[in-house]
Write a protein that holds these residues in place. Structure first.
Motif, PDB file in Angstrom:
ATOM      1  N   ASP A 316      16.838  -1.396  -1.131  1.00 55.18           N
ATOM      2  CA  ASP A 316      15.716  -0.564  -1.543  1.00 55.18           C
ATOM      3  C   ASP A 316      14.434  -1.385  -1.473  1.00 55.18           C
ATOM      4  OD1 ASP A 316      15.670  -2.234  -3.750  1.00 55.18           O
ATOM      5  OD2 ASP A 316      16.293  -0.706  -5.184  1.00 55.18           O
ATOM      6  N   GLU A 317      13.348  -0.846  -2.030  1.00 55.70           N
ATOM      7  CA  GLU A 317      12.061  -1.526  -1.922  1.00 55.70           C
ATOM      8  C   GLU A 317      12.040  -2.870  -2.653  1.00 55.70           C
ATOM      9  OE1 GLU A 317      12.098   1.086  -5.488  1.00 55.70           O
ATOM     10  OE2 GLU A 317      12.654   1.305  -3.378  1.00 55.70           O
ATOM     11  N   GLU A 318      12.986  -3.088  -3.578  1.00 47.25           N
ATOM     12  CA  GLU A 318      13.056  -4.350  -4.305  1.00 47.25           C
ATOM     13  C   GLU A 318      14.109  -5.293  -3.704  1.00 47.25           C
ATOM     14  OE1 GLU A 318      13.572  -3.665  -8.508  1.00 47.25           O
ATOM     15  OE2 GLU A 318      12.375  -1.840  -8.408  1.00 47.25           O
ATOM     16  N   SER A 451      13.338   4.077 -11.138  1.00 46.54           N
ATOM     17  CA  SER A 451      12.728   4.255  -9.813  1.00 46.54           C
ATOM     18  C   SER A 451      13.770   4.490  -8.732  1.00 46.54           C
ATOM     19  CB  SER A 451      11.891   3.018  -9.458  1.00 46.54           C
ATOM     20  OG  SER A 451      12.700   1.853  -9.417  1.00 46.54           O
ATOM     21  N   ARG A 452      15.014   4.074  -8.979  1.00 45.75           N
ATOM     22  CA  ARG A 452      16.085   4.290  -8.000  1.00 45.75           C
ATOM     23  C   ARG A 452      16.921   5.527  -8.311  1.00 45.75           C
ATOM     24  NH1 ARG A 452      16.008  -1.029  -8.680  1.00 45.75           N
ATOM     25  NH2 ARG A 452      17.686  -1.008 -10.189  1.00 45.75           N
TER      26      ARG A 452
END
Length: 463
Positions: A316-318, A451-452
């Protein structure tokens, strides 16, 4: 089948017995031969875990391919859900030539499991060999599943002990356990009790206050444990109380076993400085599909290749990736490409790795979330045990707290969640939270998400 699995349904009855009776029965149980208590498969899995640590990458790959073929063919033959989903995807387990072929196999989600449990479970072995469990997992979504009696729990015990030995565990070790088990949840109840079935000192996570902290230390000093097995949040409470009261931990420890919640590097160092021993962490889940733990020297967590097969979703974005698990050995209800909802930071393959297995640097598990009662007690959410059928029928649960001693439970209802079940949930939670905490229950359309997209266990305004 193990005697432990046969007796497991009677555990609530045993826990309600007077302490003297429990001590007598527990001592007699512990004196029984290991093979009778844990079953034949325990020794088989213990040997497998010990051998597995010396496997090279080729040997591990061969074993995993063999187990994948076996579990997938079994699932297709005996589980209506898998027979249908495999056929729809055009996936043929018998033609599996490498783990990479799994990419064509459909995934199983928690929602699939909740909606179609009766179809996922295998027709063979039959109902007598199934042990029903539930879990809220790290998302607060209760999910029911079946373990294989005489297999799943002895296997878990064998592999847990094998990885704990990396930190200092040994056969016959005495453990002080500061987790969900508790002699009492009353604010004025006892803080410790003796579990004679395992020679453990069970400490309550519910009464860790300055006023009662001396009772904990006295109980530990009398018992003299070799190891502390604790929720990270509870162990950190102990550290805080030691600092505030100017006391010292009364006995030397070989290690601290800390799991079920996230633990930062800084927090781990605080624990190790206080207890003057290694703090050992691992990743697992109630469904018992995959298992990972720190190495003997490394703090990376390595997934056991003989326990189950792990894949990782797209970053994911992280940079975090979902754990996707396929279980071995549980033929009562195989889990095939099961989306756990747990996220990890994967460590790139490296020759410096202690084992040639998939490894992760960090696990996004349950946060160290606590409910603060009216008297200031801190009750870890992980101590509100979700491993029975109490919360069945709720699609999601979330605790909301704005002031100490007042808690609201938000729930998303399934079609089977009626007033009787809501009353049972309220009764259990009020009992577990104690008299200095009020609880209300509110139905909502959706709980707050991360957020996920993971549901939060706790939304709170308290620091």
């Amino acid at each position: 089948m193990s005697l432990e699995d046969k007796l497991y349904p009677l555990l609530p009855l045993y826990q309600r017995m007077p302490q003297a009776l429990k001590a007598g029965l527990g001592t007699a149980y512990r004196a029984l031969p290991e093979q009778l208590r844990l079953g034949d498969r325990y020794r088989t899995f213990r040997s497998l875990a010990e051998d597995c640590e010396a496997w090279d990458e080729s040997r591990a790959a061969d074993y995993q391919l063999e187990q994948l073929r076996a579990v997938l063919v079994h699932a297709q033959r005996w589980s209506p859900y898998y027979a249908s989903s495999f056929a729809e995807a055009g996936f043929r387990p018998g033609r599996l030539s490498s783990p990479g072929d799994l990419a064509a196999c459909p995934m199983l989600t928690k929602a699939d499991l909740a909606r179609r449990l009766g179809e996922v479970v295998a027709a063979r072995p039959g109902p007598a060999r199934r042990l029903y469990m539930t879990t809220g997992g790290s998302t607060g979504t209760p999910v029911g599943f079946y373990l294989h009696k005489g297999v799943s729990r002895p296997k878990e015990q064998a592999f847990l002990e094998a990885q704990w030995r990396r930190a200092g565990y040994f056969d016959g070790a005495r453990l002080a356990v500061l987790r969900s088990q508790a002699p009492s949840r009353r604010a004025d109840g006892p803080v410790a009790t003796y579990d004679a079935t395992r020679d453990w000192l069970v400490l309550s996570p519910y009464q860790l206050t300055e006023e009662r902290f001396g009772e904990y230390l006295s109980a530990v000093a009398r018992f003299r444990p070799d190891i502390l097995h604790a929720y990270p949040s509870a162990a950190l409470q102990v550290v805080s109380l030691l600092e505030r009261t100017g006391r010292r931990w009364p006995v030397p420890l070989r290690c601290v076993l800390a799991a079920s919640e996230r633990l930062s590097t800084a927090q781990k160092r605080d624990l190790e400085a206080t207890f003057q021993c290694r703090v050992f962490t691992w990743y697992g889940h109630s469904e018992r599909a995959v298992l990972a733990a720190e190495g003997r020297r490394s703090q990376l967590q390595y997934f056991w290749p003989a326990y189950g097969y792990v894949e990782f979703g797209e970053p994911d974005e992280e940079g975090l990736r979902e754990v996707i698990a396929t279980s071995f050995h549980n033929y009562a209800m195989p889990l095939v490409r099961y989306r756990t909802g747990d996220y990890v930071r994967v460590s790139p393959a490296d020759s410096s790795h202690e084992y040639p297995w998939p490894a992760v640097e960090a696990v996004e598990g349950r946060a160290q979330e606590v409910i603060v009662t009216g008297s200031g007690r801190r009750v870890p959410l992980t101590a509100l045990n979700m491993h029975d059928a109490t919360f069945e029928g709720a699609h999601a649960l979330q605790f909301v707290q704005k002031v100490p001693g007042v808690v609201e439970l938000h729930y998303v209802a399934g079609h089977e969640l009626g007033e009787e079940r809501l009353g049972a949930i309220a009764g259990v939670l009020r009992h577990r939270l104690g008299e200095d905490c009020t609880l209300s229950i509110t139905r909502v359309d959706a709980v707050e998400k991360t957020s996920r997209g993971k549901g939060k266990w706790l939304v709170t305004d308290l620091s």
